[in-house]
Design a protein around this motif. Structure first.
Motif, PDB file in Angstrom:
ATOM      1  N   ASN A  23       3.762  -2.780  -0.274  1.00 23.91           N
ATOM      2  CA  ASN A  23       2.957  -3.105  -1.458  1.00 23.91           C
ATOM      3  C   ASN A  23       1.699  -2.248  -1.509  1.00 23.91           C
ATOM      4  O   ASN A  23       1.314  -1.742  -2.577  1.00 23.91           O
ATOM      5  N   TYR A  24       1.051  -2.070  -0.336  1.00 25.98           N
ATOM      6  CA  TYR A  24      -0.167  -1.258  -0.299  1.00 25.98           C
ATOM      7  C   TYR A  24       0.130   0.186  -0.677  1.00 25.98           C
ATOM      8  O   TYR A  24      -0.640   0.814  -1.419  1.00 25.98           O
ATOM      9  N   VAL A  50       0.682   0.340  -4.504  1.00 25.37           N
ATOM     10  CA  VAL A  50      -0.571   0.184  -5.245  1.00 25.37           C
ATOM     11  C   VAL A  50      -1.465   1.397  -5.064  1.00 25.37           C
ATOM     12  O   VAL A  50      -2.141   1.850  -5.996  1.00 25.37           O
ATOM     13  N   ARG A  55      -0.218   4.062  -7.251  1.00 27.20           N
ATOM     14  CA  ARG A  55      -0.535   3.708  -8.642  1.00 27.20           C
ATOM     15  C   ARG A  55      -2.011   3.953  -8.932  1.00 27.20           C
ATOM     16  O   ARG A  55      -2.368   4.417 -10.021  1.00 27.20           O
ATOM     17  N   TYR A  56      -2.856   3.649  -7.926  1.00 26.43           N
ATOM     18  CA  TYR A  56      -4.294   3.887  -8.125  1.00 26.43           C
ATOM     19  C   TYR A  56      -4.584   5.378  -8.240  1.00 26.43           C
ATOM     20  O   TYR A  56      -5.394   5.805  -9.074  1.00 26.43           O
ATOM     21  N   ALA A 104      -3.618   1.676 -11.605  1.00 26.33           N
ATOM     22  CA  ALA A 104      -4.054   0.419 -10.978  1.00 26.33           C
ATOM     23  C   ALA A 104      -5.561   0.457 -10.803  1.00 26.33           C
ATOM     24  O   ALA A 104      -6.177   1.533 -10.686  1.00 26.33           O
ATOM     25  N   THR A 139      -9.672  -3.051  -7.751  1.00 26.93           N
ATOM     26  CA  THR A 139      -9.493  -4.431  -7.263  1.00 26.93           C
ATOM     27  C   THR A 139      -8.074  -4.653  -6.782  1.00 26.93           C
ATOM     28  O   THR A 139      -7.846  -5.371  -5.804  1.00 26.93           O
ATOM     29  N   ASP A 140      -7.120  -4.044  -7.479  1.00 32.83           N
ATOM     30  CA  ASP A 140      -5.730  -4.149  -7.020  1.00 32.83           C
ATOM     31  C   ASP A 140      -5.566  -3.487  -5.657  1.00 32.83           C
ATOM     32  O   ASP A 140      -4.848  -3.995  -4.781  1.00 32.83           O
ATOM     33  N   LEU A 141      -6.250  -2.355  -5.460  1.00 29.01           N
ATOM     34  CA  LEU A 141      -6.151  -1.638  -4.195  1.00 29.01           C
ATOM     35  C   LEU A 141      -6.782  -2.426  -3.054  1.00 29.01           C
ATOM     36  O   LEU A 141      -6.207  -2.526  -1.965  1.00 29.01           O
ATOM     37  N   ASP A 164      -7.264  -5.657  -2.967  1.00 28.35           N
ATOM     38  CA  ASP A 164      -6.449  -6.852  -2.712  1.00 28.35           C
ATOM     39  C   ASP A 164      -5.240  -6.501  -1.848  1.00 28.35           C
ATOM     40  O   ASP A 164      -4.889  -7.241  -0.908  1.00 28.35           O
ATOM     41  N   ALA A 165      -4.608  -5.387  -2.152  1.00 32.27           N
ATOM     42  CA  ALA A 165      -3.447  -4.977  -1.358  1.00 32.27           C
ATOM     43  C   ALA A 165      -3.848  -4.644   0.072  1.00 32.27           C
ATOM     44  O   ALA A 165      -3.125  -4.957   1.028  1.00 32.27           O
TER      45      ALA A 165
END
Length: 443
Positions: A390-391, A394, A397-398, A403, A406-408, A410-411
């Motif tokens: 998942n990391y 993400v 994607r970042y 992404a 905050t998504d990064l 959180d992962a």
């Protein structure tokens, strides 16, 4: 190691815990060797174990003292005296006449007594001393198990903290790399200043957690040195391979239960307590039997004052014979003592049954906990795999602007928590295995 494990370790430092399970997660030779080294050092320096050894030595000396009861009793007595002149009175005490006496008297006595029969009291006393020495040995071994369990708990807790330290170091490095990448992206105009700030905050939180873990290690090392009784031993960090799972469920619960019933020192102490109580019964019963002994005496007395006039000479005489003694008060006193001794035996037998049930429950609990620990380890391994995937997704994607930061973060946090949980789960599996060994007193 999770908070539950830490509570168990702290609780054990003040009381002796007895709750553990089964499954064989055989540790590597490296771990076994390290723990064996700790056990050997504690055997030489731990204050509790040294006290136990002193108690064993005292109990062994008590056996020799009890055996001395078989040897004859030999006594000697010698005296010199000044004898005054005697005076003869008539029956009405109206007239008297002086009677000169030899003034210097002497007395010598040599007496030897060899007991032939005491109803088993001497033999019972020796047997009781031997049983007490055995009880001291079992108590020492019991304390040794307790100390070993405490050392194992502290040692694994220390390595749990070191594993956490490695995880934090890895994530700090990743965070620093991510910050460098964000700064480059910001220079290119594709990243915001807020993204860098947010991740720098993440980095500071990781460094704070790392400092906390590092400080905690010094606390556990100090406790470990205290348990060892010396601070001369240096500890080396062990790799994950030292805690690798090798054999799960190598023994079934029934086999562990059988081992515990044979090896548990508390059960051996309870069984010995029954034998000691039965020995005390025999000693008490012996009080109602006569005592027979061979007696020999030699006297040398002077002067001979039983003659009138006294004879100023020494009289030597001796004799050899059998002596029989009997305490008639035992007919009514021993009955109550026998009743008390019999009740003590019954109590010891009841305590054995009760302890067997408790040991059986402890082994069952430990066995189930080990199975649970293995299940948790498998679950955390899968969680780390998913969190890592998942990391990576993400992160890409970042990088592509798909992404938010905050998504990064959180992962990254999910990956951090899953890796910390996995590190703790590995140590917890080993801890549960040693928990099980302690339940059966096989450390």
């Amino acid at each position: 190691m999770n908070s539950k494990m830490r509570k168990m370790v702290v609780l054990f430092c003040s009381t002796t815990a007895l709750c553990m399970p089964h499954a064989a997660c055989a540790q590597s030779d490296e771990l076994s060797g390290s723990l064996s080294q700790l056990y050997n050092v504690a055997q030489q320096h731990n204050a509790t174990l040294q006290r136990c050894q002193a108690a064993i030595n005292e109990a062994q000396a008590a056996i020799e003292t009890a055996r001395m009861s078989k040897l004859p009793d030999i006594t000697g007595q010698a005296s010199v005296s000044y004898i005054g002149n005697a005076r003869l009175w008539n029956r009405q005490f109206g007239e008297s006449t002086g009677a000169p006496m030899p003034h210097y008297g002497n007395n010598f006595l040599l007496r030897a007594e060899q007991v032939l029969y005491t109803g088993g009291a001497i033999k019972g006393g020796i047997e009781l001393a031997q049983q007490n020495a055995r009880m001291q040995q079992l108590s020492a071994q019991n304390e040794e198990q307790r100390v070993r369990y405490m050392l194992t708990s502290l040692y694994l807790q220390l390595h749990s903290l070191r594993n956490q330290q490695q995880v934090y170091n890895t994530h700090i490095l990743l965070a620093e790399q991510q910050i460098d990448l964000m700064k480059k992206r910001r220079q290119q105009g594709v990243s915001l200043r807020n993204d860098v700030t947010r991740y720098e905050l993440q980095l500071q939180q990781l460094k704070l957690a790392l400092a906390t873990v590092t400080d905690q290690q010094s606390i556990w090392i100090k406790q470990l040195y205290t348990a060892l009784g010396t601070d001369s031993l240096q500890f080396q960090a062990l790799g994950d391979e030292a805690f690798a799972e090798r054999t799960i469920l190598a023994k079934g619960e029934d086999e562990w239960q059988q081992l515990a019933m044979k090896q548990h020192l508390g059960l051996q102490q309870s069984q010995l307590a029954i034998s000691m109580s039965q020995t005390k019964e025999r000693i008490t019963r012996a009080e109602r039997l006569p005592k027979i002994a061979v007696i020999a005496e030699d006297h040398l007395d002077g002067p001979i004052t039983i003659e009138v006039p006294p004879i100023n000479k020494n009289l030597n005489y001796w004799y050899v014979g059998l002596g029989v003694s009997y305490n008639f008060s035992s007919l009514f006193k021993t009955k109550r003592k026998m009743r008390q001794a019999q009740l003590a035996t019954t109590l010891a037998q009841s305590e054995l049954v009760d302890l067997q049930q408790k040991v059986g429950d402890a082994v069952h609990t430990a066995y189930v906990n080990l199975q649970t620990a293995r299940t948790q380890l498998l679950s955390h391994q899968k969680s780390v795999q998913l969190a890592t995937e998942n990391y990576e997704v993400v992160s890409k994607r970042y990088e592509n602007g798909l992404a938010l930061v905050t998504d990064l973060t959180d992962a990254a946090n999910v990956r951090l928590e899953s890796e910390l949980s996995l590190a703790n789960a590995r140590i917890n599996l080993v801890f549960c295995y040693y928990n099980l060994k302690y339940a059966a007193h096989l450390l």
